[in-house]
Design a protein around this motif. Sequence first.
Motif, short mmCIF file in Angstrom:
data_model
loop_
_atom_site.label_atom_id
_atom_site.label_comp_id
_atom_site.label_asym_id
_atom_site.label_seq_id
_atom_site.Cartn_x
_atom_site.Cartn_y
_atom_site.Cartn_z
N UNK A 99 42.35 20.96 46.32
CA UNK A 99 43.75 22.17 47.18
C UNK A 99 43.01 22.05 49.01
N UNK A 100 42.12 21.25 49.13
CA UNK A 100 41.58 20.94 50.82
C UNK A 100 42.38 19.46 51.46
N UNK A 101 42.73 18.89 50.18
CA UNK A 101 42.81 17.91 51.27
C UNK A 101 44.58 17.13 50.78
N UNK A 102 44.42 17.57 49.08
CA UNK A 102 45.87 17.04 48.89
C UNK A 102 46.76 17.20 48.08
N UNK A 103 46.52 18.28 47.60
CA UNK A 103 48.04 19.98 47.30
C UNK A 103 47.64 20.94 48.16
N UNK A 104 49.00 21.64 47.52
CA UNK A 104 49.25 23.24 48.63
C UNK A 104 48.58 23.85 48.30
N UNK A 105 48.08 25.26 48.55
CA UNK A 105 47.69 25.76 47.88
C UNK A 105 48.62 27.06 47.02
N UNK A 106 49.53 27.20 46.89
CA UNK A 106 50.26 27.59 46.32
C UNK A 106 50.97 26.38 45.83
N UNK A 107 51.00 25.04 45.24
CA UNK A 107 50.67 24.31 44.57
C UNK A 107 49.51 24.58 42.94
N UNK A 108 48.50 24.94 43.70
CA UNK A 108 47.29 25.53 42.59
C UNK A 108 47.12 26.52 41.96
N UNK A 109 47.66 27.84 43.26
CA UNK A 109 48.14 28.50 42.59
C UNK A 109 49.22 28.57 41.16
N UNK A 110 49.63 27.77 41.28
CA UNK A 110 51.31 27.78 40.56
C UNK A 110 50.07 27.52 38.94
N UNK A 111 49.64 26.27 39.66
CA UNK A 111 49.30 25.54 38.40
C UNK A 111 48.19 26.49 37.35
N UNK A 112 47.24 27.04 38.30
CA UNK A 112 45.81 28.24 37.77
C UNK A 112 46.49 29.72 37.34
N UNK A 113 47.60 30.11 37.53
CA UNK A 113 48.13 31.38 36.95
C UNK A 113 49.39 30.87 35.63
N UNK A 114 49.08 29.45 35.52
CA UNK A 114 50.08 29.11 33.99
C UNK A 114 48.91 28.98 32.93
N UNK A 115 48.03 28.01 33.79
CA UNK A 115 46.45 27.95 32.81
C UNK A 115 46.22 29.90 31.87
N UNK A 142 40.09 26.70 34.54
CA UNK A 142 41.68 26.00 35.50
C UNK A 142 41.39 28.06 36.37
N UNK A 143 41.61 28.51 35.65
CA UNK A 143 42.10 29.79 36.08
C UNK A 143 41.37 30.67 36.27
N UNK A 144 39.53 30.31 36.96
CA UNK A 144 39.04 30.79 36.99
C UNK A 144 38.98 30.99 38.99
N UNK A 145 40.21 29.46 39.58
CA UNK A 145 40.16 29.42 40.51
C UNK A 145 41.00 29.89 41.20
N UNK A 146 41.82 30.62 40.39
CA UNK A 146 43.01 32.03 41.19
C UNK A 146 42.24 32.88 42.49
N UNK A 147 41.52 33.69 41.76
CA UNK A 147 41.46 34.44 42.86
C UNK A 147 39.78 33.74 44.11
N UNK A 148 39.62 32.39 44.44
CA UNK A 148 38.73 31.77 45.47
C UNK A 148 40.63 31.60 46.46
N UNK A 149 40.79 30.98 45.48
CA UNK A 149 42.61 30.18 46.33
C UNK A 149 42.76 31.42 46.87
N UNK A 150 42.92 32.30 46.57
CA UNK A 150 44.43 33.44 47.00
C UNK A 150 43.39 33.89 48.15
N UNK A 151 41.60 34.00 48.25
CA UNK A 151 40.56 33.83 49.46
C UNK A 151 41.03 33.52 50.17
N UNK A 152 41.22 31.57 50.14
CA UNK A 152 41.27 30.82 50.78
C UNK A 152 42.84 30.81 51.39
#
Length: 434
Positions: A99-115, A142-152
Amino acid sequence: MQKSVCFTDSFFCVFNDKQSRRDTDMNFIDQTSKILKIPEYKSLILLNILFGISASFIFPYNSMFGIDEVGMSNMSFGIFMTISAIVGIFISTYIGKLSDGRYTRKSILIVVTISAFIAYVLYAYIRDYFLLLFVASFFIGIASSGFPQVFAYAREAVGRANLPSKEMPYAMNLFRMFFALSWTVGPALAAFVLLRYDFTGLFLVAAAGYLIILFFVIKFLKHHNPKASKPKEPVNLRKFIVRPYIFANLFAFILIASANSINMMNMPQFITKVLHGTETHVGLAFSIPPIFEIPFMLGFGLLAARIDSSVLIKLGVFIATIYFSILMFVDAPWQIYVIQILSAAYISITNGIAISYFQDFIPDEPGTATTLYMNTSKIGSTIGFLLFGAVSQYYGYREVVILCMIFMAVAFLVLLLFRKDKSFVFHRRKRVSV
């Protein structure tokens, strides 16, 4: 003459103090209004609340699901939680780098939420230990990254608004308070669902919650290209960590995190099996602290600007020791409700001020200091899961409370005995890299 000067100084001191309080009140209103006008900030607050409610639906009832529903022994449940936590750390770390270099946080949050959606649908129907361990390690990892990504995402949104750096901590603390707010309703609502529809219904409702989150992520968040940061020279902390004052703080916070994790797992079992309460009592016990955490966070946050944060940290750990000391002797669920106010007080301090407290150790390296704090939390939680399983199985749930009290008491003594010295203050100004 000297007395009159002192009186005059005191008068102007009091006058200036009252004036500064008025200015603070105005700044508080102005800052809040300015922050809420930041693009996407309100949408992120809504997501933050939804993530909080979904998490509070599950975490308070983890031990009841594993031990009472699936039929794990206390020890096997502790191992289950430990393995899934360790795997989750590796997965979330990897996702954080992506999320810090290759993909947008929105994309990561979509994957995290589906997981998360997949995980809790599977949790609703699977009762096999090893299949659940896979689901908990992989999908929930994977889902555990949800809140940190929202915070970031929120931090970047605040950064894009060019908010002054001195106002950034308040903006993020305000954001964090909404997560605490969500826990005032989540556990109690989950208790109602659990009583009527069992764990199958509980997990299906949680899964539905993540579908709602997915909708809001797709609908309201934007794709912001990740900014490529300049490579930094790695910071070697070995010599810094072994210094007595720093090592003592790391050790104390590992004990604090362990006690918190143990208490989170133990509370449902303690209420239902020792105090003969119900799922409703469990939900209320977890819903009460967040109600008080919000004003406590504000109050202690303002207080931290006036006095040394190390004093507040010691106060928080002392309150935690008192809390567990009283908890050892309760004999009815309603008694827990009263002392949960103490729980709210110590959590507001040890969680709310801890990051800035650690950042004071390395003023020039706030990212590294924050990582130090997060590592103590992860290590402490992992140790806590194992200890809960072992102590509760071979001794009992009340004895687990005693263990938490001992951990907090030792942490308080360590913080009391190891204080900053002149050499620490002097070396703190130097670069920590060795």
